[in-house]
Design a protein around this motif. Structure first.
Motif, PDB file in Angstrom:
ATOM      1  N   LEU A  57      27.012  34.673  42.396  1.00  0.00           N
ATOM      2  CA  LEU A  57      27.476  33.415  42.960  1.00  0.00           C
ATOM      3  C   LEU A  57      28.381  33.708  44.148  1.00  0.00           C
ATOM      4  O   LEU A  57      29.169  34.663  44.112  1.00  0.00           O
ATOM      5  CB  LEU A  57      28.240  32.608  41.910  1.00  0.00           C
ATOM      6  N   PRO A  58      28.289  32.916  45.204  1.00  0.00           N
ATOM      7  CA  PRO A  58      29.103  33.169  46.399  1.00  0.00           C
ATOM      8  C   PRO A  58      30.585  33.237  46.069  1.00  0.00           C
ATOM      9  O   PRO A  58      31.134  32.356  45.407  1.00  0.00           O
ATOM     10  CB  PRO A  58      28.804  31.952  47.287  1.00  0.00           C
ATOM     11  N   GLY A  59      31.229  34.319  46.512  1.00  0.00           N
ATOM     12  CA  GLY A  59      32.667  34.454  46.351  1.00  0.00           C
ATOM     13  C   GLY A  59      33.127  34.934  44.990  1.00  0.00           C
ATOM     14  O   GLY A  59      34.333  35.075  44.765  1.00  0.00           O
ATOM     15  N   VAL A  60      32.197  35.190  44.057  1.00  0.00           N
ATOM     16  CA  VAL A  60      32.576  35.626  42.708  1.00  0.00           C
ATOM     17  C   VAL A  60      32.092  37.062  42.505  1.00  0.00           C
ATOM     18  O   VAL A  60      30.889  37.323  42.522  1.00  0.00           O
ATOM     19  CB  VAL A  60      31.981  34.714  41.620  1.00  0.00           C
ATOM     20  N   ASP A  61      33.013  37.974  42.303  1.00  0.00           N
ATOM     21  CA  ASP A  61      32.685  39.388  42.138  1.00  0.00           C
ATOM     22  C   ASP A  61      32.471  39.701  40.655  1.00  0.00           C
ATOM     23  O   ASP A  61      33.393  39.614  39.856  1.00  0.00           O
ATOM     24  CB  ASP A  61      33.820  40.251  42.702  1.00  0.00           C
ATOM     25  N   THR A  62      31.256  40.057  40.322  1.00  0.00           N
ATOM     26  CA  THR A  62      30.947  40.434  38.933  1.00  0.00           C
ATOM     27  C   THR A  62      30.450  41.876  38.841  1.00  0.00           C
ATOM     28  O   THR A  62      29.834  42.257  37.851  1.00  0.00           O
ATOM     29  CB  THR A  62      29.869  39.490  38.353  1.00  0.00           C
ATOM     30  N   GLY A 105      34.795  26.910  42.207  1.00  0.00           N
ATOM     31  CA  GLY A 105      34.976  28.337  42.444  1.00  0.00           C
ATOM     32  C   GLY A 105      36.018  28.930  41.519  1.00  0.00           C
ATOM     33  O   GLY A 105      35.834  30.018  40.968  1.00  0.00           O
ATOM     34  N   ALA A 106      37.117  28.201  41.321  1.00  0.00           N
ATOM     35  CA  ALA A 106      38.168  28.672  40.418  1.00  0.00           C
ATOM     36  C   ALA A 106      37.650  28.800  38.999  1.00  0.00           C
ATOM     37  O   ALA A 106      37.976  29.753  38.283  1.00  0.00           O
ATOM     38  CB  ALA A 106      39.354  27.709  40.471  1.00  0.00           C
ATOM     39  N   ALA A 107      36.830  27.843  38.559  1.00  0.00           N
ATOM     40  CA  ALA A 107      36.276  27.891  37.207  1.00  0.00           C
ATOM     41  C   ALA A 107      35.349  29.089  37.041  1.00  0.00           C
ATOM     42  O   ALA A 107      35.340  29.750  36.001  1.00  0.00           O
ATOM     43  CB  ALA A 107      35.528  26.602  36.904  1.00  0.00           C
ATOM     44  N   ALA A 108      34.553  29.379  38.074  1.00  0.00           N
ATOM     45  CA  ALA A 108      33.647  30.529  38.008  1.00  0.00           C
ATOM     46  C   ALA A 108      34.428  31.833  37.889  1.00  0.00           C
ATOM     47  O   ALA A 108      34.071  32.720  37.103  1.00  0.00           O
ATOM     48  CB  ALA A 108      32.748  30.547  39.241  1.00  0.00           C
ATOM     49  N   HIS A 109      35.495  31.972  38.675  1.00  0.00           N
ATOM     50  CA  HIS A 109      36.346  33.157  38.571  1.00  0.00           C
ATOM     51  C   HIS A 109      36.992  33.242  37.191  1.00  0.00           C
ATOM     52  O   HIS A 109      37.076  34.318  36.593  1.00  0.00           O
ATOM     53  CB  HIS A 109      37.442  33.108  39.644  1.00  0.00           C
ATOM     54  N   PHE A 110      37.453  32.120  36.689  1.00  0.00           N
ATOM     55  CA  PHE A 110      38.122  32.074  35.393  1.00  0.00           C
ATOM     56  C   PHE A 110      37.189  32.570  34.293  1.00  0.00           C
ATOM     57  O   PHE A 110      37.585  33.381  33.443  1.00  0.00           O
ATOM     58  CB  PHE A 110      38.558  30.635  35.108  1.00  0.00           C
ATOM     59  N   LEU A 111      35.948  32.122  34.288  1.00  0.00           N
ATOM     60  CA  LEU A 111      35.010  32.533  33.240  1.00  0.00           C
ATOM     61  C   LEU A 111      34.648  34.011  33.359  1.00  0.00           C
ATOM     62  O   LEU A 111      34.445  34.688  32.346  1.00  0.00           O
ATOM     63  CB  LEU A 111      33.763  31.658  33.292  1.00  0.00           C
TER      64      LEU A 111
END
Length: 369
Positions: A57-62, A105-111
């Protein structure tokens, strides 16, 4: 007696980093519940499990996640609704399509962080619902002691008990973070002396007496720094060390009626908001539940997330102001306002639009001779 209290406090402090002090309810309106309860809220709606392979996802580093963890993460962001009430799509779709939700975006980072912590799906859903759900409590700050700017974007309200080991661990750390980030954070302290701690209410009276002379925070640090020495003589000694006017301090300390009015007010408000133990911590109205979060691990990340949401919300408001549509700022319920809303009916993404100027009017006829 003091030696026994010291040994007991030392034993309790081993587990105080992730626990809270609790007490038995004597009735249904006073005192904290003895056992905190955490349940998945009924209003949390889940989408169907994903049928596609995990994607970035854009901006989310996994990149640090294992293949198994990426699958777990993809399932969560695909099944949980975006945390804006008017954006009826998954978090994954909200982020991928850059929908106008300040919190996607914050929720994606949080998860992603909850996957790294090893949460089960149930734990992650409960943590997500607490962090981004609709339960935002409105607190009357009244004349409670505060640090930081009154206009700070993040307000932390803490109810604590001066004899509680968990408070002694957490509150000084919260205060240090608030002092370090005083432009962004306002810290408000409220009192909740537990009935099981016999020295806590006199300590609270001492703190209020010090507040009357502008030394509340200094006295608070004394009290948390000497939790095994809270007899009246100890409290007077701390007041002398703080160079307080002792005649006034003793007079204010002895005024139980005035102190009790403030203490009982703070306790009643905490009970109304569901306190289950101390410390009870609200960040912009949402609880940092110590059953799921830790002050030393999660508080600064929570603050950063609040600031990121506010920044994104400001950007969306700017877009909406020039012709776009702002659907939400992540302050609404988790899931659509009504169940069963298909994603296709979600409000379209905000866009910039440039108005076409109207055609020029025809020239006026020349005046009659």
């Amino acid at each position: 007696m003091r030696t026994q209290r010291l040994l007991l406090a030392t034993m309790i402090s081993v587990t105080a980093t992730s626990a809270a002090c609790t007490g038995e309810r004597t009735d249904q309106t006073k005192g904290p519940r003895s056992v905190p309860t955490v349940a998945i809220p009924a209003e949390t709606k889940l989408l169907a499990p994903p049928t596609t392979e995990p994607r970035e996802l854009p901006g989310v580093d996994t990149t640090e996640l294992s293949e198994r963890e990426r699958k777990v993460y993809w399932q969560w962001v695909s099944q949980l609704y975006a945390p804006c009430s008017d954006v009826a799509v998954s978090i994954a779709e909200c982020v991928a399509e850059d929908r106008p939700c300040a919190s996607c975006g914050a929720a994606a980072h949080f998860l992603a962080d909850r996957v790294r912590l090893g949460d089960s799906q149930g734990e992650a859903i409960v943590a997500f619902t607490i962090r981004f759900g609709p339960d935002v409590k409105k607190v009357d700050l009244a004349d409670s002691p505060s640090l930081g700017s009154a206009n700070a974007p993040v307000t932390i309200v803490v109810w604590s008990d001066y004899e509680c080991p968990a408070c002694g661990h957490a509150v000084p750390r919260i205060e240090k973070i608030a002092e370090k980030r005083s432009d962004d954070v306002r810290l408000v302290h409220k009192l909740y002396p537990l009935r099981v701690h016999t020295h806590s209410r006199p300590a609270a009276r001492a703190a209020l007496a010090a507040k009357n002379q502008g030394k509340y925070w200094e006295m608070e640090r004394m009290l948390f720094g000497h939790q095994q020495a809270l007899e009246d003589d100890d409290l007077f000694k701390y007041a002398k060390e703080l160079k307080l006017n002792m005649e006034r301090f003793k007079r204010d300390f002895a005024d139980e009626k005035a102190a009790d009015a403030i203490i009982d007010r703070d306790r009643a408000e905490a009970d109304k908001h569901g306190l289950t133990g101390t410390p009870f911590i609200l960040i912009n109205g949402r609880e940092l539940d110590l059953a799921l979060f830790r002050v030393d691990r999660d508080l600064e990340a929570w603050i950063d997330t609040e600031l990121a949401i506010e920044k994104k919300a400001a950007e969306l408001r700017a877009i909406a102001g020039v012709g776009g549509v702002l659907t939400g700022e992540g302050r609404g319920p988790v899931g659509p306002m009504s169940t069963g809303v298909p994603a296709a009916t979600a409000t379209p993404s905000a866009t910039l639009s440039v108005a076409t100027p109207p055609p020029a009017p025809p020239p006026a006829p020349p005046p009659a001779p």
